[in-house]
Design a protein around this motif. Sequence first.
Motif, PDB file in Angstrom:
ATOM      1  N   LEU A 108       0.897  -1.050   0.071  1.00 24.24           N
ATOM      2  CA  LEU A 108       0.174   0.217  -0.164  1.00 24.24           C
ATOM      3  C   LEU A 108       0.921   1.242   0.064  1.00 24.24           C
ATOM      4  CD1 LEU A 108      -3.049   0.856   0.167  1.00 24.24           C
ATOM      5  CD2 LEU A 108      -2.766   0.716   2.581  1.00 24.24           C
ATOM      6  N   SER A 109       2.108   1.391   0.453  1.00 26.58           N
ATOM      7  CA  SER A 109       2.958   2.407   0.484  1.00 26.58           C
ATOM      8  C   SER A 109       3.537   2.595  -0.690  1.00 26.58           C
ATOM      9  CB  SER A 109       3.984   2.374   1.648  1.00 26.58           C
ATOM     10  OG  SER A 109       4.752   1.288   1.577  1.00 26.58           O
ATOM     11  N   HIS A 110       3.507   1.700  -1.750  1.00 28.77           N
ATOM     12  CA  HIS A 110       3.970   1.935  -3.028  1.00 28.77           C
ATOM     13  C   HIS A 110       3.193   2.279  -4.180  1.00 28.77           C
ATOM     14  CE1 HIS A 110       7.913  -0.108  -1.941  1.00 28.77           C
ATOM     15  NE2 HIS A 110       7.188  -0.603  -0.874  1.00 28.77           N
ATOM     16  N   LYS A 111       3.394   2.862  -5.141  1.00 29.13           N
ATOM     17  CA  LYS A 111       2.449   3.106  -6.225  1.00 29.13           C
ATOM     18  C   LYS A 111       2.037   1.524  -6.900  1.00 29.13           C
ATOM     19  CE  LYS A 111       4.933   7.409  -7.314  1.00 29.13           C
ATOM     20  NZ  LYS A 111       5.826   8.436  -8.300  1.00 29.13           N
ATOM     21  N   ARG A 112       0.721   1.906  -7.404  1.00 29.57           N
ATOM     22  CA  ARG A 112       0.223   0.933  -7.759  1.00 29.57           C
ATOM     23  C   ARG A 112       0.516  -0.494  -7.247  1.00 29.57           C
ATOM     24  NH1 ARG A 112       1.817  -0.217 -14.027  1.00 29.57           N
ATOM     25  NH2 ARG A 112      -0.023  -1.726 -13.807  1.00 29.57           N
ATOM     26  N   PRO A 113      -0.129  -0.476  -6.114  1.00 28.52           N
ATOM     27  CA  PRO A 113      -0.087  -1.323  -4.880  1.00 28.52           C
ATOM     28  C   PRO A 113      -0.646  -2.779  -5.267  1.00 28.52           C
ATOM     29  CG  PRO A 113      -1.559  -0.037  -4.299  1.00 28.52           C
ATOM     30  CD  PRO A 113      -0.980   0.759  -5.323  1.00 28.52           C
ATOM     31  N   PHE A 114      -1.692  -2.921  -6.068  1.00 30.25           N
ATOM     32  CA  PHE A 114      -2.356  -4.088  -5.952  1.00 30.25           C
ATOM     33  C   PHE A 114      -2.196  -5.049  -7.202  1.00 30.25           C
ATOM     34  CE2 PHE A 114      -4.763  -2.023  -2.455  1.00 30.25           C
ATOM     35  CZ  PHE A 114      -3.945  -2.418  -1.337  1.00 30.25           C
ATOM     36  N   SER A 115      -1.378  -4.463  -8.167  1.00 32.82           N
ATOM     37  CA  SER A 115      -1.432  -5.247  -9.488  1.00 32.82           C
ATOM     38  C   SER A 115      -0.658  -6.605  -9.030  1.00 32.82           C
ATOM     39  CB  SER A 115      -0.235  -4.430 -10.398  1.00 32.82           C
ATOM     40  OG  SER A 115       1.045  -4.411  -9.918  1.00 32.82           O
ATOM     41  N   PRO A 116      -1.083  -7.575  -9.562  1.00 36.55           N
ATOM     42  CA  PRO A 116      -0.463  -9.038  -9.286  1.00 36.55           C
ATOM     43  C   PRO A 116       1.100  -9.011  -9.293  1.00 36.55           C
ATOM     44  CG  PRO A 116      -2.243  -9.401 -10.594  1.00 36.55           C
ATOM     45  CD  PRO A 116      -1.891  -7.807 -10.636  1.00 36.55           C
ATOM     46  N   LEU A 117       1.709  -8.527 -10.280  1.00 34.55           N
ATOM     47  CA  LEU A 117       3.192  -8.474 -10.300  1.00 34.55           C
ATOM     48  C   LEU A 117       3.684  -7.630  -9.179  1.00 34.55           C
ATOM     49  CD1 LEU A 117       5.692  -9.060 -11.928  1.00 34.55           C
ATOM     50  CD2 LEU A 117       5.484  -6.762 -13.150  1.00 34.55           C
ATOM     51  N   HIS A 118       3.094  -6.539  -8.738  1.00 34.08           N
ATOM     52  CA  HIS A 118       3.598  -5.937  -7.636  1.00 34.08           C
ATOM     53  C   HIS A 118       3.605  -6.540  -6.534  1.00 34.08           C
ATOM     54  CE1 HIS A 118       5.272  -2.368  -5.602  1.00 34.08           C
ATOM     55  NE2 HIS A 118       4.336  -2.465  -4.671  1.00 34.08           N
ATOM     56  N   LEU A 119       2.358  -7.408  -6.169  1.00 35.92           N
ATOM     57  CA  LEU A 119       2.321  -7.902  -4.735  1.00 35.92           C
ATOM     58  C   LEU A 119       3.160  -9.303  -4.717  1.00 35.92           C
ATOM     59  CD1 LEU A 119      -1.760  -8.142  -4.689  1.00 35.92           C
ATOM     60  CD2 LEU A 119      -0.303  -7.024  -3.004  1.00 35.92           C
ATOM     61  N   GLU A 120       3.523  -9.722  -5.774  1.00 38.56           N
ATOM     62  CA  GLU A 120       4.532 -10.712  -5.774  1.00 38.56           C
ATOM     63  C   GLU A 120       5.836 -10.312  -5.531  1.00 38.56           C
ATOM     64  OE1 GLU A 120       6.109 -14.418  -5.687  1.00 38.56           O
ATOM     65  OE2 GLU A 120       3.908 -13.943  -5.508  1.00 38.56           O
ATOM     66  N   GLN A 121       6.184  -9.151  -6.077  1.00 41.41           N
ATOM     67  CA  GLN A 121       7.502  -8.507  -5.859  1.00 41.41           C
ATOM     68  C   GLN A 121       7.708  -7.862  -4.319  1.00 41.41           C
ATOM     69  OE1 GLN A 121       7.335  -5.335  -8.726  1.00 41.41           O
ATOM     70  NE2 GLN A 121       8.381  -6.493 -10.371  1.00 41.41           N
ATOM     71  N   THR A 122       6.264  -7.608  -4.111  1.00 38.59           N
ATOM     72  CA  THR A 122       6.460  -7.272  -2.560  1.00 38.59           C
ATOM     73  C   THR A 122       6.763  -8.328  -1.393  1.00 38.59           C
ATOM     74  OG1 THR A 122       4.828  -5.498  -2.933  1.00 38.59           O
ATOM     75  CG2 THR A 122       4.968  -6.213  -0.689  1.00 38.59           C
ATOM     76  N   ARG A 123       6.103  -9.488  -1.757  1.00 32.93           N
ATOM     77  CA  ARG A 123       6.025 -10.741  -1.155  1.00 32.93           C
ATOM     78  C   ARG A 123       7.782 -11.165  -0.820  1.00 32.93           C
ATOM     79  NH1 ARG A 123       3.003 -14.688   0.712  1.00 32.93           N
ATOM     80  NH2 ARG A 123       1.182 -14.038  -0.239  1.00 32.93           N
ATOM     81  N   ARG A 124       8.266 -11.048  -2.240  1.00 28.14           N
ATOM     82  CA  ARG A 124       9.637 -11.532  -2.140  1.00 28.14           C
ATOM     83  C   ARG A 124      10.455 -10.658  -1.390  1.00 28.14           C
ATOM     84  NH1 ARG A 124       8.666 -12.562  -7.981  1.00 28.14           N
ATOM     85  NH2 ARG A 124       9.521 -10.920  -8.388  1.00 28.14           N
ATOM     86  N   LYS A 125      10.314  -9.289  -1.733  1.00 24.18           N
ATOM     87  CA  LYS A 125      11.136  -8.560  -0.717  1.00 24.18           C
ATOM     88  C   LYS A 125      10.976  -8.726   0.631  1.00 24.18           C
ATOM     89  CE  LYS A 125      12.731  -3.767  -0.846  1.00 24.18           C
ATOM     90  NZ  LYS A 125      12.879  -2.672  -1.662  1.00 24.18           N
ATOM     91  N   LEU A 126       9.723  -8.684   1.336  1.00 25.80           N
ATOM     92  CA  LEU A 126       9.488  -9.062   2.430  1.00 25.80           C
ATOM     93  C   LEU A 126      10.054 -10.392   2.972  1.00 25.80           C
ATOM     94  CD1 LEU A 126       5.565  -8.150   3.139  1.00 25.80           C
ATOM     95  CD2 LEU A 126       7.709  -7.069   4.077  1.00 25.80           C
ATOM     96  N   GLU A 127      10.087 -11.277   2.210  1.00 24.06           N
ATOM     97  CA  GLU A 127      10.685 -12.740   2.728  1.00 24.06           C
ATOM     98  C   GLU A 127      12.115 -12.521   2.808  1.00 24.06           C
ATOM     99  OE1 GLU A 127       9.464 -15.073  -0.456  1.00 24.06           O
ATOM    100  OE2 GLU A 127       7.576 -15.923   0.632  1.00 24.06           O
TER     101      GLU A 127
END
Length: 450
Positions: A108-127
Motif C-alpha cells: 500500500l505504501s508503493h505506487k500501483r500497490p495491488f497489481s499481481p506483479l507488484h504484490l509478488e515483488q512485495t512478497r519476495r522483498k518481505l521474505e
Amino acid sequence: MTEGRRGYFIRAEGITKIYSDGTVALRDVDLEVRPGEILGLLGENGAGKTTLTKILSGLLPPTKGRVVSPRGPVRFSSPREALDFGIGMVHQHFALVGTFTAVENVALSHKRPFSPLHLEQTRRKLEALMEESGLRVPLDVPVEKLAVGEQQRVEILKVLSRDVELLILDEPTSVLTPLEVDELFELLRRLRDEGKSIILITHKLKEVGAIADRVVVLRKGMLVGDFKAAEASTEKLAQLMVGRPIETRLGRPVELSEGPMPQQAVPRGEDRAGPGVLHVEGLVVKGDTGEVAVQGVSFDVHAGEIFGIAGVEGNGQTELVEALTGLRPAVSGRATIGGTDVLGKDPKEIYRLGVAHIPEDRWKLGLVLPFTLAENAILGVHRWEEFRGPFSVLKWRRINAHVRELMERFGIQATGPGAPAKSLSGGNQQKLIVGRELAKDPKIIIASQP
C-alpha cells in the motif's frame, strides 16, 4: 558515528509546535541528523519527542522554524512526500489497515500497490527482509488478527521496504522479546554501517548505551542535552530527562545499574501473601484465526501477589487476557474471581467484581480518542453515584475534580480535563488509563503490556 563522515542528512532549525488547544509541544528546538549514525532521542512522556519526529516525517507542520537538507529547505505536506525524500517512521501506534494482510499493507505504501506483479515483488522483498532482519510475521493473515508485537514487525518491515535513508522508530522495543530486540539492534547497526541515519525514540536508558552513537534529550519541549552516547552515564541522562536528581524515599540518589536485577524469593504454598483471588483451571481459548491459542492453562493468583505471565508475543497472552476480562469467549475450562465464575460474562459484570483492566492496545480498547480526559476518566464508572446526580445527569464539577486529582497523582501532562485524549502523548494516554483503573480500588489488576 564513523570517524571521517561529514555533513548532515537533515536538520531541524528553531522548531516550535503549538497545538490548537494551546499545548506547546516544542520550543525552539534544533536537531541535526547525520548519515551513518544512530541517534537516541530521550525524554519523559510529553517531552515532545514524537511531535518532533512527526514534523520530520511529514505528519505535522511546525508552527515556527524550518527543516533543511544539504540541498536547501524542505517542507513535507504528507508522509508520502517524506518517504519519497527518504524518511520513514515506525509509529508507536500502528498505521495499518486491519483487514489487509502484511503483504497488502506493505504494498500500500508503493505506487500501483495491488497489481499481481507488484504484490509478488512485495512478497519476495518481505521474505528477504525477514530473513535478513529476523523480524518474522505471517504474510497472508489480516493484520487485525495478529498480536500487537507482530503488527509492529509489519510496520518496521513496511518502512524498510522503501529503502529509506532516515529510519525513525518510536519506542520500537516496547513489545519485543529480548531476542527480538537483539536482532533488531543488529539490523540497525548494519543499516548505520551502510550510511543510513536512524532516530531511536526510547525511555529505556540501557538501550541508549547499547545502540546509540549520539543522544539528544528533550524536556518540556526544549532541547536540554546533545552529546556522544559514550560521554553520558545513565544517572546524567535520567537527571536531564526529569530536571533533577532522582531520589528514593530515603532521600538518596538512585544508582542506576546496567547489571541483572537481584533475584527475589517468591513466597509459595502457605506462605503466600493472602487468599486466592483468581482461579483458572483447564482454560482453552481460540484465537482470531480459529486455532487454539490457550490450551489447558491453569493457575492461581493470590491477594498481595504480582503474578507475571511471560512469553513471546503471539503465544496466547492476548487471548488469555481477553477471556478473563469478558472480551473473548472461552472454548472450555473454568475461571473464577472471588469464587464467581467469569467465563462468558459481560465485561461490565466482571468489572463489578473488582477487576481493573489495562489493555495492551490503548487506542482500540483503552480510550475513546475524540473524548476529553474527563469523559475517558469515568468510562466504566460513569454510573457511580459519585459522578451521577438525579435523572442520571452527570456531575461535571465532581468529574473534573476527579480528573485533576488523577493528573496530579499520576503526572498526566495535559491542558486540563477538557483536553481531548488524542492530544496527549502516548505515555500520558497510558497514564490516564492506569489512573482510571487504579482509581476503581480494584481487587485484581489485569495489565497487558502496561
